[in-house]
Design a protein around this motif. Structure first.
Motif, PDB file in Angstrom:
ATOM      1  N   ILE A  38      -9.458  -8.412   2.083  1.00 28.59           N
ATOM      2  CA  ILE A  38      -8.566  -7.552   2.104  1.00 28.59           C
ATOM      3  C   ILE A  38      -8.165  -7.361   3.705  1.00 28.59           C
ATOM      4  O   ILE A  38      -8.933  -6.581   4.251  1.00 28.59           O
ATOM      5  CB  ILE A  38      -8.340  -6.320   1.418  1.00 28.59           C
ATOM      6  N   ASP A  90      -1.775  -7.835  -3.496  1.00 24.85           N
ATOM      7  CA  ASP A  90      -2.775  -9.110  -3.598  1.00 24.85           C
ATOM      8  C   ASP A  90      -1.877 -10.280  -3.111  1.00 24.85           C
ATOM      9  O   ASP A  90      -0.750 -10.078  -2.799  1.00 24.85           O
ATOM     10  CB  ASP A  90      -3.133  -9.152  -4.843  1.00 24.85           C
ATOM     11  N   ARG A  91      -2.648 -11.446  -3.410  1.00 25.92           N
ATOM     12  CA  ARG A  91      -1.817 -12.525  -2.878  1.00 25.92           C
ATOM     13  C   ARG A  91      -0.433 -12.971  -3.884  1.00 25.92           C
ATOM     14  O   ARG A  91       0.173 -13.703  -3.249  1.00 25.92           O
ATOM     15  CB  ARG A  91      -2.865 -13.661  -2.938  1.00 25.92           C
ATOM     16  N   PRO A 124       3.807 -10.896  -0.378  1.00 23.20           N
ATOM     17  CA  PRO A 124       2.548 -10.757   0.049  1.00 23.20           C
ATOM     18  C   PRO A 124       2.483 -10.790   1.592  1.00 23.20           C
ATOM     19  O   PRO A 124       3.335 -11.674   2.347  1.00 23.20           O
ATOM     20  CB  PRO A 124       1.668 -11.679  -0.507  1.00 23.20           C
ATOM     21  N   ALA A 133      -4.190 -11.002   0.606  1.00 25.77           N
ATOM     22  CA  ALA A 133      -4.344  -9.750   0.230  1.00 25.77           C
ATOM     23  C   ALA A 133      -4.352  -8.808   1.394  1.00 25.77           C
ATOM     24  O   ALA A 133      -4.769  -9.039   2.370  1.00 25.77           O
ATOM     25  CB  ALA A 133      -5.266  -9.632  -0.763  1.00 25.77           C
TER      26      ALA A 133
END
Length: 143
Positions: A38, A90-91, A124, A133
């Motif tokens: 992350i 997140d992605r 994202p 992320a």
């Protein structure tokens, strides 16, 4: 002969261990989602962005203002301030792993987490053209 014996006894093991590679140290503050690192906003090319969808206000500030429900107990006692919340985008743009960095109590912390949990998907963060992320910190004002 004694020098050779001494080297074999003490020097060779330390020479061999100096040549051995060990895994990189584990960083205590490193976060991971589904095995992926992350990133912070400083590490990415384009940070995560609030992306309004149908039925949601066009800006993040309007979303927070429209959806905020001031806790009755806090309102009655005149509690005011800002709850700082950090979360992961997140992605896929889903908001997860929400935690309060600095709260003011009296139900305001729970309300801030509820607001974040109900957000629509975000755009994202990107790093070198790939979606990654990332962590995002947000202050929710109670006044």
């Amino acid at each position: 002969m004694r020098v050779l014996y001494f080297f074999l006894l003490w020097g060779l093991p330390s020479f061999i261990s100096a040549q051995t590679s060990y895994p990189a140290p584990v960083v205590q503050n490193s976060l991971r989602v589904d095995g992926h690192h992350i990133f912070t906003s400083n590490e990415v090319d384009q940070p995560a962005q609030y992306q309004p969808t149908k039925g949601f206000p066009k800006t993040l500030a309007k979303y927070l203002k429209k959806r905020l429900q001031y806790p009755k107990k806090a309102k009655k006692l005149g509690v005011k301030g800002t709850v700082y919340v950090q979360f992961v985008v997140d992605r896929q743009g889903k908001v997860s792993k929400i935690w309060v960095l600095k709260g003011i109590g009296m139900g305001c912390n729970k309300e801030a987490v509820r607001l974040i949990r109900q957000m629509p998907r975000w755009k994202p963060a990107t790093l070198q053209g790939y979606k990654v992320a990332s962590r995002y910190t947000l202050g929710v004002k109670f006044k």
